[in-house]
Enzyme design. Structure first.
Site, PDB file in Angstrom:
ATOM      1  N   HIS A  76      13.772  29.673   8.261  1.00 57.42           N
ATOM      2  CA  HIS A  76      13.919  28.437   9.032  1.00 57.42           C
ATOM      3  C   HIS A  76      12.662  27.594   8.912  1.00 57.42           C
ATOM      4  CE1 HIS A  76      17.424  29.499  11.966  1.00 57.42           C
ATOM      5  NE2 HIS A  76      17.731  29.674  10.696  1.00 57.42           N
ATOM      6  N   TYR A 204      15.420  25.722  22.015  1.00 55.55           N
ATOM      7  CA  TYR A 204      14.918  26.151  23.319  1.00 55.55           C
ATOM      8  C   TYR A 204      15.110  24.968  24.260  1.00 55.55           C
ATOM      9  CZ  TYR A 204      12.168  29.757  20.788  1.00 55.55           C
ATOM     10  OH  TYR A 204      11.746  30.802  19.999  1.00 55.55           O
ATOM     11  N   PRO A 296       9.239  36.412  26.119  1.00 52.24           N
ATOM     12  CA  PRO A 296       9.851  36.232  24.805  1.00 52.24           C
ATOM     13  C   PRO A 296       9.918  34.783  24.294  1.00 52.24           C
ATOM     14  CG  PRO A 296      11.524  36.660  26.470  1.00 52.24           C
ATOM     15  CD  PRO A 296      10.206  36.819  27.142  1.00 52.24           C
ATOM     16  N   LYS A 300       7.000  36.472  20.140  1.00 52.79           N
ATOM     17  CA  LYS A 300       5.777  37.057  19.598  1.00 52.79           C
ATOM     18  C   LYS A 300       5.659  38.577  19.713  1.00 52.79           C
ATOM     19  CE  LYS A 300       4.029  33.273  18.196  1.00 52.79           C
ATOM     20  NZ  LYS A 300       4.286  33.022  16.780  1.00 52.79           N
ATOM     21  N   TYR A 388       3.602  28.957  16.351  1.00 56.11           N
ATOM     22  CA  TYR A 388       4.940  29.529  16.176  1.00 56.11           C
ATOM     23  C   TYR A 388       5.054  30.275  14.843  1.00 56.11           C
ATOM     24  CZ  TYR A 388       9.923  30.003  17.101  1.00 56.11           C
ATOM     25  OH  TYR A 388      11.172  30.510  17.370  1.00 56.11           O
TER      26      TYR A 388
END
Ligand code: APR
Ligand code: PHB
Length: 395
Positions: A76, A204, A296, A300, A388
């Site tokens: 991604h 998210y 979460p 990570k 990220y």
């Protein structure tokens, strides 16, 4: 009489940290035995997260563990953040030149188990009552029970890869160990389903009704989460109720793309930030969830475990094979420098993206301002992207 086995590194726990460590040690010519409380089927059946940082992908590739991941994983190049009706894509590739790999921890665990078996690795399942003896000078020992028998392993080092509830951390003297903790006032209710994901990338979302996450395991298997009360129970949520609540928390366009279906698994996980310092005591080394927990939101947990064992295996190799103990002596400080930064990112993203029951109007305005700033500032988005895809591993 108790049988005494010998190995160089005794590893407690056959989660991703313990399994990967035993594989990396094998590649370095260092012997190990892995002791696991559960059965192999239980460990392989656990549903966990599924986003690999690019550094984790590289570690797995270099260790020769990437064949299935490279075939079945999805690369991604970005993900989306949503805040009420605002939507913002974090263009990972454009901002930091890297992406992430979508590949379930469950699948990675199976790959690791298989490789360990192929290489003749020793994994002992269903062990009970492990206790640690770790003298200042002399060899540490592990005692454990199996099939009503008592066994002992004598070794040069013990790796505590036994998760948050394991015994390794608890075996460290209380006056040596310092812990830092934040428990969040909500949990995540997760649902796994064999339906195609809503969008090509993860979303998210923060909404007045609570956080929601649209994730996936493959092009035909989706994973969704919604924020729920910590004391809620998965049994209170029929599939129908879950789908309705999920859609309520997403904007109409995204909600209309959700393909609903029967759940394969549904469970609630609490959210916690936790760090234990130091991550080593004499010849005992903690790695993964045994040493730290992150909420979460930044995906990570698994990546931190992979980073720890990359450092630990290198440190053990330098010490045992080359007679250079410095990296091993500094294992804890090397890991913790990075761990705290990853804790910060996971805490920050959790703070911006959830509804906190105690948040007053000022806090809500802060969340909104944070989100709008992220949308208008490329630097702010880049900071998210950099974290990220994963901070560099400094050895
Ligand atoms: N004796 C033997 N094994 C134990 C003991 C014990 N006393 N206590 C716990 N274990 C085992 C657990 O059964 C589990 O299989 O240790 C293993 C720890 O594995 P994980 O919890 O998966 O932790 P870790 O390997 O550090 O992986 C990191 O990343 O996504 C996150 O939390 C998620 O599991 C994930 C983690
Ligand atoms: C998941 O797919 O399970 C997942 C993805 C991203 C997260 C957490 C969990 O941040």
């Amino acid at each position: 009489m108790t049988a005494i086995r010998k190995t160089q590194v005794a590893i407690i726990g056959a989660g991703p940290a313990g399994l990967l460590l035993s594989h990396l040690l094998f590649k370095a010519g260092i012997s190990s035995i892995v002791l696991e409380r559960q059965t192999r089927e239980h460990v392989e059946g656990r549903i966990r997260a599924g986003v690999l940082e690019w550094g984790s992908v590289e570690i797995l590739r270099e260790a020769g563990l990437s064949a299935r991941m490279d075939k079945q994983g999805l690369v991604h190049d970005g993900f989306e953040l949503a805040f009420h009706d605002l939507r913002h894509r974090i263009d990972l590739r454009g901002l930091v030149g890297k992406g992430v790999m979508i590949y379930g921890q469950t699948e990675l665990t199976k790959d690791l188990m298989e490789q360990r078996h192929e290489d003749g690795g020793e994994l002992i399942f269903s062990v009970g009552n492990i206790s640690i003896e770790n003298p200042e000078n002399g060899k540490p020992r592990l005692r454990y029970g199996i099939n009503d028998d008592q066994q002992e392993i004598e070794c040069d080092a013990i790796a505590g890869c036994d998760g948050f509830h394991g015994i390794a951390r608890q075996s460290m003297p209380k006056d040596v160990l310092k812990t830092y903790e934040r428990v969040y006032p909500f949990g995540w209710l997760g649902l796994l389903t064999d339906t195609p994901p809503a969008l090509e990338e993860l979303i998210y979302a923060n909404h007045d009704r609570g956080f929601a996450l649209c994730s996936m395991r493959s092009k035909t298997r989706s994973r969704y989460y919604i924020q729920c009360a910590v004391d809620d129970h998965a049994e209170n949520w029929s599939d129908e109720r879950f789908w309705k609540e999920l859609k309520n928390r997403l904007n109409a366009e995204i909600a209309s793309r959700i393909v609903t279906g029967p759940s394969i698994e549904k469970s609630i996980a609490p959210l916690r930030s936790f760090v234990a310092e130091p991550m080593q005591y004499r010849n005992l080394f903690l790695a993964g969830d045994a040493a730290h927990i992150v909420p979460p939101t930044g995906a990570k947990g698994l990546n931190l475990a992979i980073a720890d064992v990359a450092v630990l295996s290198k440190a053990l190799h330098e010490s045992f094979n080359k007679g250079k103990p410095t990296l091993l002596e500094r294992y804890s400080e090397t890991c913790l420098r990075r761990v705290w930064k990853v804790e910060r990112f996971s805490w920050y993203l959790s703070k911006v993206m959830h509804q906190f029951p105690d948040n007053d109007l000022f806090e809500k305005k802060m969340q909104q301002a944070e989100f709008e700033y992220m949308m208008q500032s490329e630097s702010a988005s880049r900071a998210i992207a950099e974290n990220y895809v994963g901070l560099a591993l400094e050895l």
